[in-house]
Design an enzyme around this catalytic site. Structure first.
Site, short mmCIF file in Angstrom:
data_model
loop_
_atom_site.label_atom_id
_atom_site.label_comp_id
_atom_site.label_asym_id
_atom_site.label_seq_id
_atom_site.Cartn_x
_atom_site.Cartn_y
_atom_site.Cartn_z
N ASP A 217 -2.65 -2.72 -14.39
CA ASP A 217 -2.80 -1.33 -14.84
C ASP A 217 -2.01 -1.05 -16.12
O ASP A 217 -1.22 -1.88 -16.58
CB ASP A 217 -2.38 -0.37 -13.72
N ASN B 14 3.86 5.81 -1.82
CA ASN B 14 2.78 6.45 -1.06
C ASN B 14 1.70 5.45 -0.65
O ASN B 14 0.61 5.85 -0.25
CB ASN B 14 2.17 7.59 -1.89
N HIS C 276 0.22 3.21 -2.65
CA HIS C 276 -0.76 2.83 -3.67
C HIS C 276 -0.59 1.37 -4.09
O HIS C 276 0.50 0.80 -3.99
CB HIS C 276 -0.76 3.78 -4.88
N GLU D 293 -4.34 5.54 -5.95
CA GLU D 293 -3.60 6.50 -5.15
C GLU D 293 -4.31 6.75 -3.81
O GLU D 293 -5.49 6.42 -3.66
CB GLU D 293 -3.48 7.82 -5.93
C1 GLP Z 1 3.76 1.55 -10.26
C2 GLP Z 1 2.72 0.46 -10.50
C3 GLP Z 1 2.45 -0.34 -9.25
C4 GLP Z 1 3.77 -0.74 -8.62
C5 GLP Z 1 4.54 0.49 -8.23
C6 GLP Z 1 5.86 0.18 -7.55
O1 GLP Z 1 3.22 2.72 -9.78
N1 GLP Z 1 1.48 0.95 -10.98
O2 GLP Z 1 1.66 -1.47 -9.57
O3 GLP Z 1 3.52 -1.55 -7.50
O4 GLP Z 1 4.80 1.22 -9.41
O5 GLP Z 1 6.84 -0.04 -8.50
P1 GLP Z 1 8.28 -0.61 -8.21
O6 GLP Z 1 8.12 -2.07 -8.01
O7 GLP Z 1 9.05 -0.29 -9.45
O8 GLP Z 1 8.79 0.09 -7.01
#
Ligand code: GLP
Length: 241
Positions: free
Chosen positions: A66, A134, A136, A141
């Site tokens: 993403d 959440n 995702h 989402e």
């Molecule tokens: C973002 C990314 C996700 C990732 C999530 C968790 O929203 N789009 O791909 O898994 O954050 O991030 P973190 O690893 O910093 O908790």
């Protein structure tokens, strides 16, 4: 789906070993990559292994999950920049073979071209995922369609809040992102999800033991034939067995 619960360090080591083993077996593998705090240590391990001459990225192709809409690849908070700093700049990868969705030129009409590029590269051999608080995956989402290809999404307020730590203020966090869809994710031949810390425990419990439902997008992974979740002790606290 296999769920491995261990210390954070052991989760990182085991997940890194899965990537390393793939690259030793298939030097031209196609990898799906994630950003966020969770994969950072794993990328560090892969850099160490590259420097030790154990693996090479010379023939590897990558597709990131993403990118934020509106941020170009030079923006300090863009996911392209994250990948450069945390992995690509430190290994022998051919940058032309690295793909991150384009946060500036992607439109609702052309977003799914990313899926065509993945297909043209032979499909993803191993895809790395984190998980949002959440539930995702990528930026899919709660409520996301399981049939979606790469598309533009509106970010939930809770996701913007969670990611605000990387920006000067919440106002600077983009309101939209381009993300591989759940269908895109499910096409990967093999998937690793990593989840660390108590903040992820509800999302992990929902994904592992709740119903398979769009309410917890990561629960869809239970329908995939080859998924391993590396969950540290903190993130495992709400799994009821
Ligand atoms: C973002 C990314 C996700 C990732 C999530 C968790 O929203 N789009 O791909 O898994 O954050 O991030 P973190 O690893 O910093 O908790």
């Amino acid at each position: 789906m296999q769920v491995i619960i261990d210390s954070t360090a052991k989760c990182v080591n085991q997940a890194a070993e899965r990537f390393s083993a793939l690259l030793r077996r298939k030097p031209d593998a196609v990898l799906g990559l994630a950003t966020g705090s969770t994969p950072e240590a794993l990328y560090g391990k892969l850099i160490e292994q590259y420097k030790a001459g154990i693996i090479s990225f010379k023939k590897v192709t990558t597709f990131n999950l993403d990118e934020y809409v509106g941020l170009n690849g030079d923006h300090p908070q863009s996911y392209r920049r994250f990948m450069q700093e945390k992995l690509f700049d430190h290994v022998d990868i051919d940058l032309k073979q690295t793909h991150v969705p384009d946060g500036v030129h992607t439109t609702p009409e052309n977003a799914a071209d990313y899926d065509k590029m993945i297909e043209a590269a032979g499909g993803i051999d191993l895809l790395l995922l984190g998980i949002g608080n959440n539930g995702h995956i990528g930026f899919n989402e709660p409520g996301s369609s399981f049939d979606a290809l790469t598309h533009i999404v509106d970010l939930n307020e809770s996701t913007r809040q969670a990611n605000a730590r990387f920006f000067a203020s919440i106002n600077e966090v983009p309101k939209q992102a381009v993300t591989m869809g759940i269908h895109t994710i499910m096409q990967a031949r093999s998937i690793i999800l990593m989840a660390f810390g108590a903040g992820k425990s509800q999302a992990i419990a929902g994904a592992v033991t709740g119903p398979v439902s769009a309410d917890v997008p990561a629960s869809v992974l239970r329908l995939h034939p080859d998924v391993t979740m590396f969950v540290d002790d903190g993130a495992a606290t709400d799994i009821k067995v």
